[in-house]
Design a protein around this motif. Structure first.
Motif, short mmCIF file in Angstrom:
data_model
loop_
_atom_site.label_atom_id
_atom_site.label_comp_id
_atom_site.label_asym_id
_atom_site.label_seq_id
_atom_site.Cartn_x
_atom_site.Cartn_y
_atom_site.Cartn_z
N GLN A 1 20.23 12.89 -4.58
CA GLN A 1 19.09 13.41 -3.82
C GLN A 1 17.79 13.01 -4.48
OE1 GLN A 1 18.66 17.65 -3.51
NE2 GLN A 1 18.30 17.94 -5.68
N THR A 2 16.76 12.91 -3.66
CA THR A 2 15.40 12.75 -4.15
C THR A 2 14.46 13.35 -3.11
OG1 THR A 2 13.84 11.18 -5.13
CG2 THR A 2 14.94 10.48 -3.13
N ASN A 3 13.17 13.33 -3.41
CA ASN A 3 12.21 13.88 -2.47
C ASN A 3 11.01 12.96 -2.37
OD1 ASN A 3 11.14 14.72 -5.13
ND2 ASN A 3 9.60 15.73 -3.86
N PHE A 4 10.28 13.07 -1.27
CA PHE A 4 9.04 12.32 -1.11
C PHE A 4 8.13 13.07 -0.14
CE2 PHE A 4 12.31 10.46 1.60
CZ PHE A 4 11.72 10.47 2.86
N PHE A 5 6.88 12.66 -0.11
CA PHE A 5 5.85 13.31 0.69
C PHE A 5 5.05 12.20 1.36
CE2 PHE A 5 1.63 15.03 1.38
CZ PHE A 5 1.82 16.35 1.74
N TRP B 1 19.51 3.20 -0.63
CA TRP B 1 18.50 3.52 0.40
C TRP B 1 17.12 3.35 -0.23
CZ3 TRP B 1 14.71 6.98 2.12
CH2 TRP B 1 14.58 7.13 3.51
N THR B 2 16.38 2.31 0.22
CA THR B 2 15.15 1.92 -0.47
C THR B 2 14.00 1.75 0.52
OG1 THR B 2 16.49 0.74 -2.09
CG2 THR B 2 14.14 0.23 -2.05
N ILE B 3 12.90 2.47 0.26
CA ILE B 3 11.66 2.32 1.03
C ILE B 3 10.52 2.05 0.03
CG2 ILE B 3 10.03 3.40 2.63
CD1 ILE B 3 12.59 3.04 4.00
N PRO B 4 10.07 0.79 -0.11
CA PRO B 4 9.06 0.48 -1.14
C PRO B 4 7.75 1.24 -0.97
CG PRO B 4 10.10 -1.53 -0.32
CD PRO B 4 10.57 -0.41 0.56
N ALA B 5 7.27 1.43 0.26
CA ALA B 5 5.96 2.07 0.46
C ALA B 5 5.96 3.53 0.04
CB ALA B 5 5.54 1.95 1.93
N LEU B 6 7.15 4.14 -0.04
CA LEU B 6 7.26 5.55 -0.45
C LEU B 6 7.69 5.70 -1.89
CD1 LEU B 6 9.02 7.01 2.73
CD2 LEU B 6 6.58 6.91 2.23
N GLY B 7 8.03 4.58 -2.55
CA GLY B 7 8.49 4.66 -3.93
C GLY B 7 9.86 5.31 -4.05
N LEU C 1 8.43 13.44 -12.70
CA LEU C 1 7.81 13.66 -11.39
C LEU C 1 8.72 13.19 -10.26
CD1 LEU C 1 4.05 12.64 -11.77
CD2 LEU C 1 4.93 14.87 -11.08
N LEU C 2 9.40 12.06 -10.47
CA LEU C 2 10.27 11.51 -9.42
C LEU C 2 11.48 12.40 -9.16
CD1 LEU C 2 10.21 7.76 -10.50
CD2 LEU C 2 9.26 8.70 -8.40
N ASP C 3 11.90 13.17 -10.15
CA ASP C 3 13.08 14.03 -9.99
C ASP C 3 12.74 15.44 -9.54
OD1 ASP C 3 15.17 12.39 -10.38
OD2 ASP C 3 15.38 12.75 -12.53
N GLU C 4 11.46 15.74 -9.43
CA GLU C 4 11.04 17.11 -9.07
C GLU C 4 11.29 17.39 -7.59
OE1 GLU C 4 9.69 20.73 -10.38
OE2 GLU C 4 9.73 18.94 -11.63
N ILE C 5 11.94 18.50 -7.29
CA ILE C 5 12.16 18.90 -5.90
C ILE C 5 11.29 20.13 -5.62
CG2 ILE C 5 13.85 19.63 -4.17
CD1 ILE C 5 14.36 16.82 -5.12
N ASP D 1 0.85 -1.19 0.00
CA ASP D 1 0.00 0.00 0.00
C ASP D 1 0.88 1.23 0.00
OD1 ASP D 1 -2.25 -1.56 0.07
OD2 ASP D 1 -2.47 -1.47 2.24
N SER D 2 0.54 2.20 -0.82
CA SER D 2 1.39 3.38 -0.94
C SER D 2 1.21 4.30 0.27
CB SER D 2 1.06 4.16 -2.22
OG SER D 2 -0.19 4.79 -2.09
N ALA D 3 2.26 5.03 0.58
CA ALA D 3 2.21 6.03 1.65
C ALA D 3 2.65 7.39 1.13
CB ALA D 3 3.11 5.60 2.81
N SER D 4 2.74 7.55 -0.19
CA SER D 4 3.13 8.83 -0.78
C SER D 4 2.48 8.96 -2.16
CB SER D 4 4.65 8.94 -0.91
OG SER D 4 5.11 8.12 -1.97
N PRO D 5 2.25 10.19 -2.61
CA PRO D 5 1.67 10.38 -3.95
C PRO D 5 2.51 9.77 -5.07
CG PRO D 5 1.59 12.43 -2.69
CD PRO D 5 2.42 11.46 -1.90
N LEU D 6 3.84 9.80 -4.93
CA LEU D 6 4.70 9.23 -5.97
C LEU D 6 4.50 7.72 -6.09
CD1 LEU D 6 8.07 11.15 -5.49
CD2 LEU D 6 6.43 11.38 -7.36
N MET D 7 4.36 7.04 -4.96
CA MET D 7 4.14 5.60 -5.00
C MET D 7 2.78 5.27 -5.60
SD MET D 7 5.61 2.81 -4.62
CE MET D 7 5.11 1.11 -4.79
N GLU D 8 1.78 6.12 -5.34
CA GLU D 8 0.47 5.93 -5.96
C GLU D 8 0.60 5.98 -7.48
OE1 GLU D 8 -2.26 8.80 -4.48
OE2 GLU D 8 -2.22 8.02 -2.43
#
Length: 228
Positions: free
Chosen positions: A181-185, A163-169, A86-90, A11-18
């Motif tokens: 660098q990357t970003n997530f919400f 550094w990998t967190i599947p639920a956050l993509g 989208l994945l590279d947008e900060i 289950d996703s926990a961020s808009p990017l993973m969705e």
């Protein structure tokens, strides 16, 4: 986190993973349609008794089976490119976290808040609490606020880590001498588990990552207690 018999994505926990899950389903649907069509044609060939002694070429059908796959590839490529950008947008991050990979543990730095630093080691099985997860729980979790834009800087001190967190993509390689660098919400509170996904040595499978997503006011209290 993944559990027994969980064959799909977490289950996703961020808009990017969705968005990643949507693209996965979109590509899988196209793949199933192609497989069914080709399978049907191959199956019907077994029962085809027609013979055409005068067939020398079929320009129309050759145009169709050249142009149609190109159009199908466009339906996959365009959403994929959109997702890559989208994945590279900060987007003006609220918090910057620096993660440094070591053999075989992670170090974290909150440079925005008087440079809070700590190491995060996997909890050995013989020291694990009854409600802990073997090979996944750590002694010091990463505390991050929910509903906030997070930037993470990843590097390594010795060999290549990831550094990998599947639920956050999120999957960022940590390379010695380089800063990625990357970003997530994070859009909900909870515990999110990950691991190093780059083969980095003998204990590669023993350097997990745990993110604890908390409301912003709890995060501010945690920062204040670590600064005092």
């Amino acid at each position: 986190m993944s559990t027994w018999a969980n064959l799909g994505l977490q289950d996703s926990a961020s808009p990017l993973m969705e968005q990643l899950i949507f693209f996965h389903d979109h590509a899988l649907l196209i793949l199933v349609m192609i497989t069914v069509l080709v399978g049907y044609l191959m199956f019907m060939l077994f029962f085809n008794n027609y013979v055409n002694r005068f067939l020398l070429h079929g320009q129309l059908i050759e145009m169709i089976w050249t142009i149609l796959p190109a159009i199908i590839l466009l339906f996959i490529a365009l959403p994929s490119l959109r997702l890559l950008y989208l994945l590279d947008e900060i987007n003006e991050p609220s918090v910057t976290l620096k993660s440094i990979g070591h053999q075989w543990y992670w170090s974290y730095e909150y440079s925005d808040f008087n440079n809070i630093e700590y190491d995060s080691y996997m909890i050995p099985t013989n020291e694990l609490s009854i409600d802990g997860f073997r090979l996944l729980d750590v002694d010091n979790r990463v505390i991050l606020p929910m509903n906030s834009q997070i930037r993470i800087l990843v590097t390594a001190a010795d060999v290549i880590h990831s550094w990998t967190i599947p639920a956050l993509g999120v999957k960022v390689d940590g390379t010695p001498g380089r800063l990625n660098q990357t970003n997530f919400f994070i859009n909900r509170p909870g515990l999110f588990y990950g691991q190093c996904s780059e083969i980095c040595g003998a204990n590669h499978s023993f350097m997990p990552i745990v993110i604890e997503s908390v409301p912003v006011n709890h995060f501010i209290k945690w920062i204040s207690s670590n600064n005092s």
